[in-house]
Design a protein around this motif. Structure first.
Motif, mmCIF file in Angstrom:
data_model
loop_
_atom_site.group_PDB
_atom_site.id
_atom_site.type_symbol
_atom_site.label_atom_id
_atom_site.label_comp_id
_atom_site.label_asym_id
_atom_site.label_seq_id
_atom_site.Cartn_x
_atom_site.Cartn_y
_atom_site.Cartn_z
ATOM 1 N N PRO A 20 -7.922 6.845 17.434
ATOM 2 C CA PRO A 20 -6.952 7.488 16.536
ATOM 3 C C PRO A 20 -6.330 6.485 15.570
ATOM 4 C CG PRO A 20 -6.027 7.205 18.737
ATOM 5 C CD PRO A 20 -7.475 6.832 18.835
ATOM 6 N N LEU A 21 -5.807 7.010 14.476
ATOM 7 C CA LEU A 21 -5.108 6.201 13.487
ATOM 8 C C LEU A 21 -3.604 6.387 13.646
ATOM 9 C CD1 LEU A 21 -7.333 7.003 10.372
ATOM 10 C CD2 LEU A 21 -7.444 4.966 11.824
ATOM 11 N N ARG A 22 -2.849 5.320 13.430
ATOM 12 C CA ARG A 22 -1.387 5.372 13.482
ATOM 13 C C ARG A 22 -0.831 4.940 12.134
ATOM 14 N NH1 ARG A 22 1.191 1.910 16.219
ATOM 15 N NH2 ARG A 22 -0.449 0.355 16.529
ATOM 16 N N ARG A 23 0.152 5.666 11.643
ATOM 17 C CA ARG A 23 0.781 5.290 10.384
ATOM 18 C C ARG A 23 1.786 4.175 10.645
ATOM 19 N NH1 ARG A 23 1.676 9.878 8.737
ATOM 20 N NH2 ARG A 23 -0.092 9.987 7.310
ATOM 21 N N ILE A 24 1.611 3.050 9.955
ATOM 22 C CA ILE A 24 2.479 1.891 10.126
ATOM 23 C C ILE A 24 3.614 1.904 9.112
ATOM 24 C CG2 ILE A 24 2.571 -0.630 10.127
ATOM 25 C CD1 ILE A 24 1.056 0.630 12.469
ATOM 26 N N SER A 25 3.297 2.281 7.879
ATOM 27 C CA SER A 25 4.323 2.303 6.840
ATOM 28 C C SER A 25 3.863 3.189 5.699
ATOM 29 C CB SER A 25 4.599 0.882 6.322
ATOM 30 O OG SER A 25 3.450 0.355 5.687
ATOM 31 N N GLY A 26 4.791 3.484 4.800
ATOM 32 C CA GLY A 26 4.474 4.269 3.619
ATOM 33 C C GLY A 26 4.557 5.762 3.867
ATOM 34 N N ALA A 34 0.840 -1.192 0.000
ATOM 35 C CA ALA A 34 0.000 0.000 0.000
ATOM 36 C C ALA A 34 0.879 1.247 0.000
ATOM 37 C CB ALA A 34 -0.905 0.002 1.230
ATOM 38 N N GLN A 35 0.358 2.361 -0.545
ATOM 39 C CA GLN A 35 1.113 3.605 -0.501
ATOM 40 C C GLN A 35 1.344 4.039 0.935
ATOM 41 O OE1 GLN A 35 -1.378 5.298 -3.987
ATOM 42 N NE2 GLN A 35 0.441 6.549 -3.893
ATOM 43 N N GLN A 36 0.362 3.828 1.794
ATOM 44 C CA GLN A 36 0.565 3.961 3.228
ATOM 45 C C GLN A 36 -0.444 3.069 3.935
ATOM 46 O OE1 GLN A 36 -0.362 7.784 4.967
ATOM 47 N NE2 GLN A 36 -1.664 8.363 3.259
ATOM 48 N N ILE A 37 -0.043 2.521 5.060
ATOM 49 C CA ILE A 37 -0.913 1.673 5.859
ATOM 50 C C ILE A 37 -1.168 2.371 7.184
ATOM 51 C CG2 ILE A 37 -1.171 -0.541 7.026
ATOM 52 C CD1 ILE A 37 0.519 -1.812 4.899
ATOM 53 N N LEU A 38 -2.436 2.515 7.525
ATOM 54 C CA LEU A 38 -2.846 3.117 8.782
ATOM 55 C C LEU A 38 -3.508 2.054 9.644
ATOM 56 C CD1 LEU A 38 -4.490 6.391 7.399
ATOM 57 C CD2 LEU A 38 -2.129 6.079 8.179
ATOM 58 N N GLU A 39 -3.225 2.090 10.936
ATOM 59 C CA GLU A 39 -3.797 1.111 11.858
ATOM 60 C C GLU A 39 -4.679 1.816 12.878
ATOM 61 O OE1 GLU A 39 -1.626 -2.594 13.278
ATOM 62 O OE2 GLU A 39 -1.544 -1.300 15.062
ATOM 63 N N ILE A 40 -5.809 1.189 13.193
ATOM 64 C CA ILE A 40 -6.718 1.717 14.209
ATOM 65 C C ILE A 40 -6.142 1.408 15.583
ATOM 66 C CG2 ILE A 40 -9.069 1.669 15.105
ATOM 67 C CD1 ILE A 40 -9.893 0.448 12.373
ATOM 68 N N ASP A 41 -5.920 2.427 16.382
ATOM 69 C CA ASP A 41 -5.366 2.243 17.724
ATOM 70 C C ASP A 41 -6.525 2.024 18.696
ATOM 71 O OD1 ASP A 41 -3.997 2.198 20.071
ATOM 72 O OD2 ASP A 41 -2.982 4.123 19.805
ATOM 73 N N THR A 42 -6.947 0.772 18.833
ATOM 74 C CA THR A 42 -8.101 0.474 19.684
ATOM 75 C C THR A 42 -7.790 0.607 21.168
ATOM 76 O OG1 THR A 42 -7.536 -1.881 19.532
ATOM 77 C CG2 THR A 42 -9.183 -1.041 17.992
ATOM 78 N N ALA A 43 -6.503 0.730 21.525
ATOM 79 C CA ALA A 43 -6.134 0.909 22.930
ATOM 80 C C ALA A 43 -6.290 2.357 23.381
ATOM 81 C CB ALA A 43 -4.698 0.447 23.158
ATOM 82 N N ALA A 44 -6.458 3.269 22.427
ATOM 83 C CA ALA A 44 -6.625 4.684 22.744
ATOM 84 C C ALA A 44 -7.963 5.158 22.190
ATOM 85 C CB ALA A 44 -5.476 5.499 22.160
ATOM 86 N N GLY A 45 -8.349 6.366 22.555
ATOM 87 C CA GLY A 45 -9.599 6.932 22.060
ATOM 88 C C GLY A 45 -10.639 7.058 23.152
ATOM 89 N N ARG A 46 -11.889 7.217 22.738
ATOM 90 C CA ARG A 46 -12.962 7.411 23.714
ATOM 91 C C ARG A 46 -14.245 6.743 23.231
ATOM 92 N NH1 ARG A 46 -16.484 11.579 22.180
ATOM 93 N NH2 ARG A 46 -15.764 12.837 20.401
#
Length: 361
Positions: free
Chosen positions: A344-350, A20-32
């Motif tokens: 929140p989303l975290r950028r994993i790569s790309g 992928a051009q960039q991969i984003l991951e859902i940070d389920t440990a954070a947020g509200r």
């Protein structure tokens, strides 16, 4: 109250996303958490538009099956219910609701299979529109006016109230199979009807079919048409993956590739196209329609318990379902959500796409 539709998950084999051009991951440990109510049954199969200016989520809930409920995205509290009764009158929807969309000034459009109802930002009825289409399968606001996707193409309500055709040739690509059973003939329709989302300049139509991947067709106000490439990273599932959908005592089986491709289009507030749907690992992608640059969205672990169905303020709006084990070696999951949260989303790569999710690191 309608009985909730459920999914029964059997064997599961997944190929991870790559290239992928960039991969984003859902940070389920954070947020509200926004909504956490065991009595809620928010339907997630259809449209659930966001009013970003007023921080509202519009949804269909089992508490009021013939209405649209508005919830605060800040507190989760119920704000109002907008009646959309079934019926043949000018303020009613024949055969129920088929879609919802929000206008740029906060007005709400609710489509049935025959007409579209229009409400002001406070939920007051304004007018209705009956487009010249055999079936109205979804609705959007296209350059200040409602537009629908039908078997013949995109139809927009003109400023004088007459229908304006924007391109032709959209085909309902669902496959229909008829088989003989002991109780007679049973017809099964795979996939879902075309879905639409619009900017002022373009209408994006997503079509789906069990045998081929989703397609996005673009219809511009100036009459130009195009297609938009969909990243393939989130459609690669193993042949052994099966999903069984239960309707009471009746169970139908689909390949995971078929179910996972039923993508729902939306916008992220920055004119980027968001394609999200049910998927055990990779819910979908965010695409810049001007450049084709995209980000693939993934979960931190494989899970059918929740889905990310919107992008809101650089985060994923997640809907979580109740689930329970079955005697068939899998588990049953409701398609109605009783918990909504923002993560929140975290950028994993790309490398990030210019202007897309600028605060994501």
């Amino acid at each position: 109250m309608r009985a909730p539709t459920s999914l029964v998950i059997a064997a599961l084999v997944v190929t991870p996303a790559v290239d992928a051009q960039q991969i984003l991951e859902i940070d389920t440990a954070a947020g509200r958490v926004i909504i956490d109510d065991e009595w809620r049954a928010i339907r997630t199969i259809g449209d659930m538009p966001l009013d970003r200016a007023r921080a509202l989520l519009y949804a269909n809930d089992d508490e009021e099956p013939e209405g649209v409920m508005a919830f605060s995205l800040e507190t989760g509290e119920w704000i109002r219910t907008i009646p959309t009764p079934e019926g043949g009158g000018p303020r009613e929807l024949e055969r129920g609701m088929s879609g919802m969309a929000l206008g740029r000034d906060g007005r709400l459009y609710v489509s049935g299979y025959v007409r579209v109802l229009e409400f002001d930002p406070l939920g007051q009825y304004v007018t209705n529109w009956r487009p010249g289409a055999d079936v109205v399968s979804d609705v959007c606001e296209f350059d200040g006016q409602p537009a629908i996707v039908a078997g013949t193409g995109v139809i927009r309500r003109g400023s004088d109230g007459t229908d304006e055709d924007i391109g032709r040739g959209i085909v309902d690509r669902r496959a229909t199979t008829t088989r003989e059973t002991s109780a007679g003939y049973t017809r099964t329709i795979s996939g879902r009807s075309p879905r639409i989302v619009c900017t002022d300049d373009a209408a994006f139509v997503v079509t789906t079919n069990a045998e081929i991947s989703d397609s996005v067709f673009v219809y511009h106000r100036n009459g130009e048409t195009a297609s938009l490439a969909i990243p393939t990273e989130f459609t690669d599932l193993g042949d052994d993956c099966k999903v069984e959908r239960s309707f009471g005592a009746r169970v139908l089986e689909f390949a995971c590739t078929s179910w996972a491709r039923e993508l729902m289009p939306s916008l992220d507030g920055q004119a980027n196209l968001v394609l999200l749907g049910r998927h055990v690992e990779v819910p979908g992608a965010i695409i810049d329609p001007e450049t084709g640059c995209y980000a693939v969205l993934r979960k931190p672990e494989q899970s059918w318990d929740y889905d990310a169905l919107h992008i809101y303020q650089d985060s994923a709006l997640v809907f979580r379902y109740a689930s329970w084990e079955t005697d068939r070696g899998g588990f049953t999951m409701s398609t109605a959500a009783d918990r909504v949260s923002l993560h929140p989303l975290r950028r994993i790569s790309g490398e990030p796409c210019p202007g897309m999710l600028p605060s994501v690191n």
